[in-house]
Design a protein around this motif. Structure first.
Motif, PDB file in Angstrom:
ATOM      1  N   SER A 118      19.002   7.917 -36.433  1.00  0.00           N
ATOM      2  CA  SER A 118      18.111   7.182 -37.390  1.00  0.00           C
ATOM      3  C   SER A 118      19.159   6.670 -38.465  1.00  0.00           C
ATOM      4  O   SER A 118      18.705   6.012 -39.299  1.00  0.00           O
ATOM      5  N   HIS A 119      20.554   6.695 -38.287  1.00  0.00           N
ATOM      6  CA  HIS A 119      21.390   6.213 -39.557  1.00  0.00           C
ATOM      7  C   HIS A 119      22.743   5.648 -38.625  1.00  0.00           C
ATOM      8  O   HIS A 119      23.599   6.527 -38.527  1.00  0.00           O
ATOM      9  N   VAL A 120      22.634   4.322 -38.255  1.00  0.00           N
ATOM     10  CA  VAL A 120      24.009   3.733 -37.640  1.00  0.00           C
ATOM     11  C   VAL A 120      24.129   2.794 -38.319  1.00  0.00           C
ATOM     12  O   VAL A 120      23.394   1.585 -38.812  1.00  0.00           O
ATOM     13  N   HIS A 121      25.509   2.116 -38.380  1.00  0.00           N
ATOM     14  CA  HIS A 121      26.145   0.953 -38.985  1.00  0.00           C
ATOM     15  C   HIS A 121      26.827   0.108 -37.772  1.00  0.00           C
ATOM     16  O   HIS A 121      27.564   0.719 -37.070  1.00  0.00           O
ATOM     17  N   PHE A 122      26.858  -1.276 -37.747  1.00  0.00           N
ATOM     18  CA  PHE A 122      27.552  -2.095 -37.064  1.00  0.00           C
ATOM     19  C   PHE A 122      28.076  -3.148 -37.934  1.00  0.00           C
ATOM     20  O   PHE A 122      27.490  -4.001 -37.866  1.00  0.00           O
ATOM     21  N   GLY A 143      17.406  -1.483 -45.576  1.00  0.00           N
ATOM     22  CA  GLY A 143      18.301  -0.565 -45.989  1.00  0.00           C
ATOM     23  C   GLY A 143      19.764  -0.770 -45.263  1.00  0.00           C
ATOM     24  O   GLY A 143      19.807  -1.732 -44.341  1.00  0.00           O
ATOM     25  N   GLU A 144      20.611   0.113 -45.409  1.00  0.00           N
ATOM     26  CA  GLU A 144      20.631   0.919 -46.438  1.00  0.00           C
ATOM     27  C   GLU A 144      21.193   0.187 -47.654  1.00  0.00           C
ATOM     28  O   GLU A 144      22.217  -0.576 -47.855  1.00  0.00           O
ATOM     29  N   VAL A 145      20.503   0.892 -48.956  1.00  0.00           N
ATOM     30  CA  VAL A 145      20.624   0.619 -50.035  1.00  0.00           C
ATOM     31  C   VAL A 145      21.295   1.579 -50.776  1.00  0.00           C
ATOM     32  O   VAL A 145      20.791   2.679 -50.878  1.00  0.00           O
ATOM     33  N   ALA A 178      18.706   9.140 -47.658  1.00  0.00           N
ATOM     34  CA  ALA A 178      19.864   9.414 -47.055  1.00  0.00           C
ATOM     35  C   ALA A 178      20.659  10.422 -47.254  1.00  0.00           C
ATOM     36  O   ALA A 178      20.851  10.632 -48.438  1.00  0.00           O
ATOM     37  N   HIS A 179      21.230  11.114 -46.302  1.00  0.00           N
ATOM     38  CA  HIS A 179      22.190  12.176 -46.253  1.00  0.00           C
ATOM     39  C   HIS A 179      22.086  13.412 -47.255  1.00  0.00           C
ATOM     40  O   HIS A 179      22.783  13.663 -48.220  1.00  0.00           O
ATOM     41  N   ALA A 180      21.011  14.094 -46.951  1.00  0.00           N
ATOM     42  CA  ALA A 180      20.575  15.053 -47.950  1.00  0.00           C
ATOM     43  C   ALA A 180      21.951  16.128 -47.646  1.00  0.00           C
ATOM     44  O   ALA A 180      22.223  16.244 -46.385  1.00  0.00           O
ATOM     45  N   THR A 190      24.130   9.668 -36.879  1.00  0.00           N
ATOM     46  CA  THR A 190      25.814  10.054 -36.924  1.00  0.00           C
ATOM     47  C   THR A 190      26.064   9.293 -38.109  1.00  0.00           C
ATOM     48  O   THR A 190      27.409   9.709 -38.634  1.00  0.00           O
ATOM     49  N   ASP A 191      25.887   8.098 -38.556  1.00  0.00           N
ATOM     50  CA  ASP A 191      26.414   7.434 -39.374  1.00  0.00           C
ATOM     51  C   ASP A 191      27.743   7.141 -39.319  1.00  0.00           C
ATOM     52  O   ASP A 191      28.656   7.487 -40.284  1.00  0.00           O
ATOM     53  N   PRO A 192      28.224   6.592 -38.076  1.00  0.00           N
ATOM     54  CA  PRO A 192      29.636   6.411 -37.811  1.00  0.00           C
ATOM     55  C   PRO A 192      30.506   5.555 -38.596  1.00  0.00           C
ATOM     56  O   PRO A 192      31.128   4.524 -37.936  1.00  0.00           O
TER      57      PRO A 192
HETATM   58 ZN   LIG Z   1      24.876   4.787 -44.142  1.00  0.00          ZN
END
Ligand SMILES: [Zn+2]
Length: 304
Positions: free
Chosen positions: A35-39, A124-126, A182-184, A244-246
């Motif tokens: 549920s949290h990925v960036h490219f 998002g992500e903001v 995000a990121h608790a 994963t938020d890689p």
């Molecule tokens: Zn992020």
């Protein structure tokens, strides 16, 4: 019993016991929504879209929620894996967009156009960092939230603050909007997140990037959730998801002249999350690993 059949029974026993299955120790068979990925542009410099999609598939990912800087890169990734990539609109529409997205309404026009065409399935992500602009009452941000409400899509918000109050002020103003915290587990402890969960029924809590290599604070040395988190997750299993938020630049001096090698660590990150999920009661595993995210994003949309 013949030698052969006794060997067979040993093998069957080992299979049933979960041995002899390399790679399955952390429940790799469990469907997983990342549920949290960036490219982002600085990731794309060293990792091809096709490689990212291959990694997601090997990791048993059902779908990945992708936010990119610039936002179009999430669409590029989707073209490489239409059945597995779910793009959300990032207001950071150019390489340094994080610095100026909140200053003019071109952000809103792009967001509106992308949502209207059905290209994006969230916003998002903001980021809101303590002491930096913008503030969460910024007018462009407010209008982004209104857009998300109109199109009924979730908003992924990262707030670095000492307590839950700032996020509470947003989710209370928009009680019908789907919000993702995000990121608790970073600055905030389970007692803060409990107040957030109690204060706003429209918030889903997401636990990416709290792995031992970056912000930590979530699990013990054996990779099991720390007791406070475990209690909370088991008490409110419908309110959590993970990813994963890689992105790797968080671990070193922030530089804009180096590529980000975060996708090199994807396997390590997804294994980490699978491990702590695997230690939870089976029904809770299913909710956190994929069911909550499917419901929030309205998946499958006819893809499976
Ligand atoms: Zn992020």
């Amino acid at each position: 019993m013949s030698k052969l059949s006794s060997r067979h029974s040993i093998l069957i026993y080992l299979l049933l016991a979960g041995f002899y299955l390399p790679g399955t120790s952390a429940g790799v068979d469990l469907p997983f929504v990342d549920s949290h990925v960036h490219f982002n542009w600085d990731q794309k410099e060293i990792t091809e879209a096709s490689d990212v999609v291959a990694k997601l598939r090997r990791g048993g990912v059902v779908f990945a929620v992708v936010s990119s800087t610039p936002s179009e890169l999430a669409l590029e990734l989707q073209r490489a894996g239409p059945d597995i990539v779910l793009p959300i609109f990032s207001p950071y529409t150019h390489q340094l967009g994080r610095r100026d997205w909140y200053l003019n309404d071109s952000t809103l026009r792009r967001a509106e156009a992308g949502l209207r065409q059905g290209l994006y399935h969230g916003i998002g992500e903001v980021h809101f960092m303590a002491g930096f602009r913008p503030r969460p009452d910024n007018q462009i941000f407010e209008q982004l939230l209104q857009l998300a409400a109109r199109y009924d899509v979730p908003v992924l918000i990262h707030i670095d603050a000492a307590n839950e109050q700032m996020f509470l002020s947003i989710c209370r103003r928009y009680p019908d909007l789907k919000l993702i915290f995000a990121h608790a587990g970073g600055n905030l402890y389970p007692r803060h997140i409990r107040k957030l969960i109690a204060g706003c029924s429209n918030v889903t809590v997401e636990i990416s990037a709290r792995d031992p290599w970056r912000f930590d604070g979530l699990t013990d040395d054996d990779g099991r959730l720390l007791e406070g988190w475990r209690e909370l997750v088991i008490e409110f299993p419908g309110r959590f998801m993970t990813g994963t938020d890689p992105v790797w630049k968080v671990t070193r001096t922030q530089t804009w002249d180096q590529s980000d090698e975060g996708w090199d660590y994807f396997e390590q990150l997804i294994d980490y999350h699978r491990r702590w999920i695997d230690d939870l009661p089976p029904a809770v595993q299913q909710q956190i690993s994929h069911e909550n995210a499917r419901r929030l994003f309205g998946w499958p949309r006819g893809r499976e």
